[in-house]
Enzyme design. Structure first.
Site, PDB file in Angstrom:
ATOM      1  N   ASP A 177      36.477  42.989  32.789  1.00 27.33           N
ATOM      2  CA  ASP A 177      35.406  43.305  33.739  1.00 27.33           C
ATOM      3  C   ASP A 177      35.150  44.811  33.799  1.00 27.33           C
ATOM      4  OD1 ASP A 177      33.447  42.612  35.549  1.00 27.33           O
ATOM      5  OD2 ASP A 177      34.790  42.623  37.279  1.00 27.33           O
TER       6      ASP A 177
ATOM      7  N   ASN B 293      32.281  46.468  32.425  1.00 30.94           N
ATOM      8  CA  ASN B 293      31.464  47.067  31.350  1.00 30.94           C
ATOM      9  C   ASN B 293      30.233  47.763  31.916  1.00 30.94           C
ATOM     10  OD1 ASN B 293      33.227  45.887  29.608  1.00 30.94           O
ATOM     11  ND2 ASN B 293      31.810  44.344  28.806  1.00 30.94           N
TER      12      ASN B 293
ATOM     13  N   GLU C  65      28.754  31.182  35.055  1.00 36.10           N
ATOM     14  CA  GLU C  65      27.940  31.765  36.134  1.00 36.10           C
ATOM     15  C   GLU C  65      27.181  33.008  35.663  1.00 36.10           C
ATOM     16  OE1 GLU C  65      31.219  30.735  36.677  1.00 36.10           O
ATOM     17  OE2 GLU C  65      30.362  28.885  37.489  1.00 36.10           O
ATOM     18  N   ASN C  66      27.543  33.533  34.514  1.00 34.66           N
ATOM     19  CA  ASN C  66      26.890  34.766  34.031  1.00 34.66           C
ATOM     20  C   ASN C  66      25.433  34.549  33.600  1.00 34.66           C
ATOM     21  OD1 ASN C  66      29.963  36.126  32.609  1.00 34.66           O
ATOM     22  ND2 ASN C  66      28.949  36.682  34.524  1.00 34.66           N
TER      23      ASN C  66
ATOM     24  N   ARG D  50      39.984  39.296  42.246  1.00 36.82           N
ATOM     25  CA  ARG D  50      39.583  37.880  42.275  1.00 36.82           C
ATOM     26  C   ARG D  50      39.659  37.277  40.884  1.00 36.82           C
ATOM     27  NH1 ARG D  50      34.515  40.333  44.116  1.00 36.82           N
ATOM     28  NH2 ARG D  50      33.227  40.769  42.297  1.00 36.82           N
ATOM     29  N   ILE D  51      39.578  35.939  40.870  1.00 35.96           N
ATOM     30  CA  ILE D  51      39.779  35.188  39.627  1.00 35.96           C
ATOM     31  C   ILE D  51      38.449  34.802  38.985  1.00 35.96           C
ATOM     32  CG2 ILE D  51      40.753  33.001  38.751  1.00 35.96           C
ATOM     33  CD1 ILE D  51      42.852  35.175  39.373  1.00 35.96           C
TER      34      ILE D  51
HETATM   35  C1  IPE Z   1      34.084  37.645  35.268  1.00 38.44           C
HETATM   36  O1  IPE Z   1      33.394  38.803  35.558  1.00 38.44           O
HETATM   37  C2  IPE Z   1      33.553  37.023  33.997  1.00 38.44           C
HETATM   38  C3  IPE Z   1      33.870  37.720  32.748  1.00 38.44           C
HETATM   39  C4  IPE Z   1      34.647  38.763  32.638  1.00 38.44           C
HETATM   40  C5  IPE Z   1      33.258  37.179  31.571  1.00 38.44           C
HETATM   41  P1  IPE Z   1      32.116  38.810  36.525  1.00 38.44           P
HETATM   42  O2  IPE Z   1      31.623  40.199  36.541  1.00 38.44           O
HETATM   43  O3  IPE Z   1      31.164  37.755  36.126  1.00 38.44           O
HETATM   44  O4  IPE Z   1      32.780  38.389  37.911  1.00 38.44           O
HETATM   45  P2  IPE Z   1      32.234  38.618  39.398  1.00 38.44           P
HETATM   46  O5  IPE Z   1      30.796  38.223  39.414  1.00 38.44           O
HETATM   47  O6  IPE Z   1      32.426  40.063  39.719  1.00 38.44           O
HETATM   48  O7  IPE Z   1      33.124  37.741  40.240  1.00 38.44           O
HETATM   49  C1  IPE Z   2      32.176  42.188  32.143  1.00 37.68           C
HETATM   50  O1  IPE Z   2      31.525  43.317  32.593  1.00 37.68           O
HETATM   51  C2  IPE Z   2      31.415  41.480  31.041  1.00 37.68           C
HETATM   52  C3  IPE Z   2      30.776  40.228  31.447  1.00 37.68           C
HETATM   53  C4  IPE Z   2      30.932  39.630  32.594  1.00 37.68           C
HETATM   54  C5  IPE Z   2      29.904  39.599  30.490  1.00 37.68           C
HETATM   55  P1  IPE Z   2      30.370  43.245  33.696  1.00 37.68           P
HETATM   56  O2  IPE Z   2      29.062  43.110  32.986  1.00 37.68           O
HETATM   57  O3  IPE Z   2      30.657  42.196  34.690  1.00 37.68           O
HETATM   58  O4  IPE Z   2      30.486  44.674  34.344  1.00 37.68           O
HETATM   59  P2  IPE Z   2      30.369  45.032  35.881  1.00 37.68           P
HETATM   60  O5  IPE Z   2      31.372  44.191  36.601  1.00 37.68           O
HETATM   61  O6  IPE Z   2      28.963  44.748  36.289  1.00 37.68           O
HETATM   62  O7  IPE Z   2      30.715  46.485  35.947  1.00 37.68           O
HETATM   63 MG    MG Z   3      31.639  42.167  36.473  1.00 34.97          MG
END
Ligand code: IPE
Ligand code: IPE
Ligand code: MG
Length: 269
Positions: free
Chosen positions: A31, A33, A78-79, A205-206
């Protein structure tokens, strides 16, 4: 030392690690990025791009350490809520990774697996994933498992449906449904449960990751964003893991033997 080589005990010692206290399976919630990029005035996708470098470092280091499995959470079910443009770029990066990494996976002798609803991905990505899975099937090194379009609630729901179907067809007696039956209907069937879960970027969180499988995993949350997570950060997590007392609901060995030696149960019960 060639890149694919495993660490010797002396190599591990140099890094203050001990083979006996390494986890078998590490699962990572990669997480941060987007935040990494935004803090630098870059577009979020640049963070994802840089995150691929961290993936390469992590895969190689875990393979050298001789782990049995590394599972990386790449994209959750959920992404899909993210903007279309980010989704397109994420899927492009995934396809590129699976194609470009095939040689490296073979060179390191890794077994490539994917969990998640792959059938919802672009057919071209599905084909590339399948090619890498098939090509690496007979390898005997670490299993590299990518969680793509994965969500634990979705996984458990599908497992319940599949078990219910088998009950309806008379192939399984409801009374015979135990933890092993449930495990064997999950997308991770046959894989060991993670011993250690690492989450980067500080969130405690998970996020719907491997809910069943991490019941007794040790947790490590790093403040580093994923694109800056490197070997020393992993070693820090491993040192912490090595010092944990995993009791699985029981007692630690010392507490157990103290009770055996000192307590006269007849005076209590
Ligand atoms: C968890 O990260 C999913 C991945 C790392 C692929 P998210 O960025 O989607 O999680 P939330 O929304 O902060 O819980
Ligand atoms: C994790 O990084 C990658 C994915 C969930 C695909 P994020 O894109 O969730 O980065 P933040 O949490 O918004 O910084
Ligand atoms: Mg994230």
């Amino acid at each position: 030392m060639s890149k694919a080589n495993k660490y010797t005990d002396a190599d591990l010692q140099e890094r203050s690690l001990l083979r006996a206290t390494l986890p078998r399976h590490i699962a990572v919630i990669m997480d941060g990025n987007g935040r990494w990029a935004q803090q630098r005035g870059l577009p979020r996708i640049e963070g994802h791009r840089r995150g691929v470098r961290s993936v390469r470092c992590m895969v190689e280091e875990c393979s050298r350490l001789g782990l049995q499995q590394l599972t990386l959470f790449c994209f959750s079910s959920e992404n899909w809520k993210r903007p279309k443009r980010e989704l397109t770029l994420l899927m492009h990066l995934l396809k590129q990774y699976v194609i470009e990494e095939r040689r490296e996976i073979m060179r390191q002798g890794l077994r490539f697996r994917v969990i998640g609803k792959i059938q919802d991905l672009d057919p071209l990505i599905q084909t590339e994933i399948q090619k890498t899975v098939s090509a690496s099937e007979a390898n005997t090194g670490m299993t590299l498992c990518l969680a793509v379009n994965y969500g634990a609630r979705l996984e458990i729901t599908e497992a319940v449906q599949a078990i219910a179907e088998e009950v309806r067809a008379g192939r399984i007696d409801p009374e015979a449904i135990d933890e092993n039956v449930v495990s064997s209907h999950l997308m991770t069937a046959g894989m060991p449960d993670p011993d250690l879960v690492i989450r980067t970027a500080g969130e405690m969180r998970i996020s719907n990751f491997l809910l069943w499988q991490i019941s007794y995993a040790e947790l490590w949350v790093s403040q580093k964003h994923w694109p800056e997570f490197r070997e020393p950060d992993l070693h820090q997590a491993l040192s912490s893991y090595a010092s944990r007392d995993r009791r699985f609901g029981g007692l630690s060995e010392t507490a157990s033997s103290e009770i055996d030696a000192s307590e006269d149960l007849t005076s209590i019960v």
